[in-house]
Design a protein around this motif. Structure first.
Motif, short mmCIF file in Angstrom:
data_model
loop_
_atom_site.label_atom_id
_atom_site.label_comp_id
_atom_site.label_asym_id
_atom_site.label_seq_id
_atom_site.Cartn_x
_atom_site.Cartn_y
_atom_site.Cartn_z
N THR A 144 0.83 -1.20 0.00
CA THR A 144 0.00 0.00 0.00
C THR A 144 0.87 1.25 0.00
OG1 THR A 144 -1.91 -1.01 1.06
CG2 THR A 144 -1.66 1.34 1.35
N SER A 148 -1.97 6.40 -0.82
CA SER A 148 -3.26 5.74 -0.68
C SER A 148 -3.67 5.67 0.79
CB SER A 148 -3.21 4.33 -1.27
OG SER A 148 -4.38 3.59 -0.93
N GLU A 177 -7.46 -1.15 0.73
CA GLU A 177 -7.16 0.03 -0.09
C GLU A 177 -8.36 0.97 -0.12
OE1 GLU A 177 -4.71 1.30 -2.25
OE2 GLU A 177 -3.26 0.01 -1.26
N LYS A 208 -9.00 2.00 3.97
CA LYS A 208 -7.84 2.57 4.69
C LYS A 208 -7.81 2.15 6.16
CE LYS A 208 -7.86 4.96 0.80
NZ LYS A 208 -7.15 4.49 -0.38
N LEU A 214 -5.78 5.26 -4.77
CA LEU A 214 -5.52 3.84 -4.57
C LEU A 214 -4.12 3.53 -5.07
CD1 LEU A 214 -8.80 2.11 -5.85
CD2 LEU A 214 -8.12 2.46 -3.47
N THR A 215 -3.43 2.61 -4.41
CA THR A 215 -2.20 2.07 -4.97
C THR A 215 -2.54 1.46 -6.32
OG1 THR A 215 -1.49 1.55 -2.71
CG2 THR A 215 -0.26 0.54 -4.51
#
Length: 436
Positions: free
Chosen positions: A38, A42, A72, A75, A109-110
């Protein structure tokens, strides 16, 4: 008393705390919560509201990939981290260097699109710009620095006893060929490209290392990749065994020096906070698995459960995402309750069920280690005695994961909101990561 460690990063940081790599690490350390692949960008962005009924895979994925996508979106690692209060948080920025990020609405987001696109939800999210260190390091670095500053502020506010350690391992593009007794080049990129990425990686590390009380693990030798790596085989951050030996020695040196100089306090810290994501339903049904939207409707931060006229039991339920807990945790569970029509509901029928599991991706009673039923009669009796609409009960859990399940066995109508599972019996709180 063991030293509590959490990790945020990749294989290079997580796998040293695995008995397959370091058989004796548990003699010294207790691995607490961890987050894998991650980006810090993000992590520090806002939770993303999504329709959980659209969270369906068009092709199968491993449990890890499923859980990664969920975290993701919500969080929740920030929340878990604060409630865990580790002594050390060991991080690496592999996800930032390797994947970059994609903007989704007002969040990020990653950028693991290759994995996310297997889910139906991915196609209806509001995709925006991509930020990648190779394509535009300057633009990426500006967003990274802002996120990193917010992360440090978060740690200083909520993790006052936690020491951050940056793992400064790097890409390798060589492996030892034991058959031909020589070093071979491999990888998705050229050696020159890897060297350039390693320089950019150092810039990310150097930015966080400017902060006081942030430590680092650096290396003065080259580590070759392992063609027989246990999880995923040959890869540019899957090293031969000597790396994991060295990593543990370096961590031991840091932590034992801190113990000798009394720089860390190993006494457990109990923090108020809610383990349940989207406990007030402010994000709709995000972080909840809904089996029958007609029976479980969400509006104005309230879950309404309603069905009448059923002759047979239906066992309808809405299930929270898995919450990782310690073995034999004693927690407080509470919620705000409003009866609408309970006339055709039996006194022994459950309003909410709490189940504990050894595995993250199960929810059924047959898979549970323990099941706690909070019944209609228990709720109404307590609320009548207290002259309040807040129910609270202390619960003792078993197993590694817990799921909270609003339930309707057959018939009845009621409202639920402000669900809370916490270590302290104070007033209602949303999850800490939903505040930042």
């Amino acid at each position: 008393m063991k030293i509590k460690v959490s990790t945020l990063g990749s294989c290079m940081t997580r796998d040293p705390f695995n008995s397959l790599f370091n058989p004796n690490y548990k003699d010294f350390y207790k691995l607490s919560v961890n987050q894998f692949h991650t980006s810090i960008i993000s992590l520090m962005s806002k939770p993303i509201e999504y329709d959980s009924t659209k969270f369906n895979y068009v092709e199968s994925v491993k449990e890890f990939a499923d859980w990664h996508f969920r975290t993701e979106l919500n969080k929740r690692f920030l929340n878990d981290l604060v409630l865990s209060q580790p002594d050390y948080l060991i991080i690496d920025f592999y996800a930032d260097i390797h994947f970059g990020v994609i903007k989704v609405g007002e969040s990020y987001l990653t950028n693991k699109e290759y994995s996310y696109k297997k889910n139906e939800l991915w196609n209806i999210l509001n995709h925006g710009a991509h930020y990648n260190v190779e394509l535009d390091f300057v633009a990426f670095f500006e967003i990274f620095k802002k996120a990193l500053d917010e992360f440090i502020a978060f740690v200083n506010k909520y993790l006052k006893k936690t020491i951050i350690i940056v793992n400064q391992a790097r890409y390798t593009y060589e492996y030892w060929d034991s058959v031909n007794k020589k070093v071979n080049i491999f990888g998705r990129k050229t050696p020159e490209e890897y060297l350039e990425l390693n320089k950019l990686w150092s810039e990310l590390d150097n930015y966080i290392l400017k902060n006081p009380n942030v430590r680092s693990i650096s290396y003065d030798k080259k580590y070759y990749a392992d063609p027989n790596y246990r999880f995923g085989g040959l890869d540019d951050v899957h090293y031969m065994h000597n790396y994991y030996d060295d990593f543990l020695k370096k961590i031991l040196a840091i932590t034992f020096n801190d113990l000798t100089n009394q720089n860390i306090d190993l006494e457990p810290t109990i923090v108020e906070g809610n383990l349940i994501q989207n406990s007030k339903f402010a994000f709709g049904n995000s972080s909840w698995k809904v089996f029958n939207p007609q029976i479980f409707s969400i509006q104005d931060e309230m879950l309404t459960v309603s069905a009448h006229g059923n002759i047979e039991n239906k066992w309808n339920q809405i299930v929270s995402e898995a919450i990782e807990v310690a073995e034999n945790d004693r927690l407080y569970f509470s919620f705000k309750f409003e009866a609408i029509d309970l006339s055709d509901m039996e006194d022994t029928d459950p309003i909410v069920i709490i189940r504990t599991f050894e595995k993250r991706n199960v929810f059924k009673a047959k898979d549970a280690i323990k099941e706690i039923k909070i019944t209609k009669s228990e709720v109404l009796e307590q609320l009548s005695e207290k002259s309040t609409n807040y129910f609270i009960r202390e619960v003792e859990l078993e197993g590694k994961y817990v799921k909270v399940i609003p339930y309707l066995k057959k018939n009845g109508s009621y409202n639920l909101t402000e669900l809370q599972l916490s270590y302290a019996d104070g007033g209602y709180q949303v999850a800490l990561n939903e505040l930042h």
